[in-house]
Design a protein around this motif. Sequence first.
Motif, short mmCIF file in Angstrom:
data_model
loop_
_atom_site.label_atom_id
_atom_site.label_comp_id
_atom_site.label_asym_id
_atom_site.label_seq_id
_atom_site.Cartn_x
_atom_site.Cartn_y
_atom_site.Cartn_z
N UNK A 48 0.47 -1.44 -0.05
CA UNK A 48 0.33 0.27 0.01
C UNK A 48 0.99 1.74 0.13
N UNK A 49 1.85 1.36 0.78
CA UNK A 49 2.42 2.43 0.92
C UNK A 49 3.62 3.09 -0.19
N UNK A 108 2.70 2.18 -2.95
CA UNK A 108 1.29 1.93 -4.51
C UNK A 108 0.95 3.68 -4.41
N UNK A 109 0.88 4.31 -3.09
CA UNK A 109 0.51 5.31 -2.90
C UNK A 109 1.66 6.62 -2.82
N UNK A 162 1.44 6.74 -7.08
CA UNK A 162 -0.07 7.45 -7.09
C UNK A 162 1.03 9.11 -6.81
N UNK A 201 -11.08 9.86 -6.56
CA UNK A 201 -11.63 9.23 -6.55
C UNK A 201 -12.06 8.72 -7.63
N UNK A 247 -9.79 7.11 -9.80
CA UNK A 247 -9.01 6.62 -10.07
C UNK A 247 -9.00 5.34 -8.39
N UNK A 248 -9.51 5.48 -7.66
CA UNK A 248 -9.99 4.67 -7.07
C UNK A 248 -10.90 3.30 -7.40
N UNK A 268 -10.02 1.16 -9.69
CA UNK A 268 -8.65 0.54 -9.34
C UNK A 268 -9.41 -0.59 -8.53
N UNK A 269 -10.19 -0.22 -8.04
CA UNK A 269 -11.74 -1.31 -7.36
C UNK A 269 -12.04 -2.11 -8.72
N UNK A 297 -8.71 -4.30 -7.21
CA UNK A 297 -7.37 -3.33 -6.01
C UNK A 297 -7.47 -3.82 -5.15
N UNK A 298 -6.84 -4.86 -3.91
CA UNK A 298 -7.41 -4.19 -2.76
C UNK A 298 -5.92 -4.95 -1.64
N UNK A 299 -6.56 -4.47 -0.70
CA UNK A 299 -4.85 -3.88 0.22
C UNK A 299 -4.91 -5.37 0.84
#
Lengths: 284, 257, 187
Positions: free
Chosen positions: B150-151, B153-154, B157, B211, B213-214, B217-218, B222-224
Amino acid sequence: MSIELNQISFCYASHTSYGEYALREVELFIGDGEFVGIMGHTGCGKTTLAQIVAGLLPPFAGTVKIDGYDINKKGYDRKLLRKKVGFVFQYPEHQLFETTVEREVAFGLKYGGLSWNERMERVKDALECMGFAFERVRKESPMSFSGGEKRRIAIAGVLVSDPDILILDEPTAGLDAKSRSSLHKIIAKLNQRGATVLWISHDADSLCKYADRIIVLEKGKIVMDGPPREVFADQTKTEQYQIGTSQARVISEMLQKRGFKFERKPITYQELLDDLCNYFKKGG
Amino acid sequence: MGQYMPGNSVFHKMRGTTKLICFFWILTAVLLTDSAAGFFLLFLTAGASIALAGIGLRNMGKTIARLKVFFSVIFLMNLFFFSPEQAWWSCWIFHISPAGFEQGAGVVMRVVFLLVFSRILIATTTPVELTGALEILLLPLGVFGISTGELAMILSVAVQFIPILSKEADQIRKAQIARGAKFESGHLRDRAKSVLPVVIPVFLAAFRRADELALAMEARGYRKTKAQRKQCKFRVHVRDVQAVVLSCAVCITQILL
Amino acid sequence: MKHQLSEVKCAVLTAASIALCIVLPMAFHAIPNAGNIFLPMHIPVLICGLVCGWRYGLLCGIAGPVLSAVLTGMPPAAVLPGMAAETAVFGVAAGFMMKTVHTKRLFPDLYISLITAILLGKVISGAAKALIFSAGQYSMAAWVSASFITAWPGLLLQLALIPAVVAALEKSKLIPARYPKKSGRFQ
């Protein structure tokens, strides 16, 4: 309100080694009350040109004169410039920020020295021009409207200062057909009332219908400048500069290949319709 | 972006993480330096680093020169106000003392060294390497519930969003200027009032894009990801170890000096 | 229709906030002197903490200034540790306060969380700076009061700005409403 550009050049990132010329020695004169369409492929410099005319970008070289006054000269009243020139950016609904519609639209009048009531008068005019019932929407939050409505609110925010020059950068992008045509009609009406209009667009159809003159840019230089009929006459040129052509023109070309003979080259639907009617009346 | 200068020095060849770790050791060393001998050691380290990194002295000099006003103010403030006792010369509230002189000089030198070392770091490491290194260093945050995946990715992005949001912010700023917002001139109060019409739309634009992008991804599944051990393709070179050990040594020496 | 912020959305929002930590100061550089007064980098961190929670606020608070220093050189390396410590506390405190304070209205929640976060941030970073930079020479009180005195216009601006931003975000349905109420608007 005439606009005069003399030897305008503009370069992005000029201080680095990969600076690029967005505009090269552009010369342009637009008379008072003209409706000018600006076309060209993506990246040809349309937006840069428009921003330089509006005084939002200082040119690298050359002068910009509005009504004969050099707007980049020291001492020129910028406040007046902001009032005289209205600029509608792409997706203008993204610039909304106030809590109520009336305050949002009134933002353009903030430093004009008008009383609240005077400002509300102008706001009312602007909103009604864009098709809103003033009392119904004034206290609503701009964010609570639909996309098309938000755009109309944003445009009202530009019209409220009663600009003499109106510059619009693809104002119909993303709108449905009905909203698009109603916006065209509003701008045409403003042009008839005396505003000089600069309309950047990829939509040849509407420019053929409303514009007096079309300017085509390529790689920072003006390559075509004339009435729509002239500009769209040569198909090789329109393909070369990637500006497309009106649907009516395409249809008339196709019909001509099949043997229809037209006296002139129709560029709008109405002209095409009239020409076809005449053609059939004469017996084909 | 940034002041990266391409080159072929030892520092350029080192991996970002090593340099960042060394940087932190040296940073601590600089902050702990207290004696003349300590500063001399720093001077040697800095000199060696500059030579190894292949950065011109003139360049470095320019960076330091730009802040000369800041340095002068700090030095003079310390010189005059630091300690009223044992003053060489006193007048009203101004006291020039040797302690003040030392303190002033110390602070200025510390900041200069900090600048020098951070300049070396930034000049020899590409932004990509730096963000990668940053990501590794933020790993401890995994403790708080943010996984490494996640890190990564953040951060990536975030870096991608920068030019996009920068352009949007510029457009919004110009649009509000065209409507009469005052950024260029006028009282500070006017300029302050003009902040809102830019900041709010910029945040709206940023969150709007986030929003979209999320959602995209979903939609793509994409899942955490749970906190997992990062695939460490670490090939530790001799020079990496040397660098870290050296910096560590400098730091420890400073403590002793 | 109440929808929570999903993990993915939080993560991407944090990324956007980190990006804004770099973009906002650059936009403000066009305005002379604005950077020091308006403290533009604090705004995305606080908003991230308020909206996404303390974990993401913490991440934004650390990554924002560090990434900005790395990519643009601002803030300068000398100032960075102090600033990053401050913003890290901002992010954590803002998120934590929003989790604990529920006054049934958005604005009081925001103000309480903001003021607490800013106070905590200033105090803790002031203490840290006092310890690191002067090894006890200047008193902690001096550091803390200095940071408040120079920064009060910026603080006021943040208090005015941030709730407005959050309200606009809620109104635009970009974040779920904290206290959803039945909408009375019929189109």
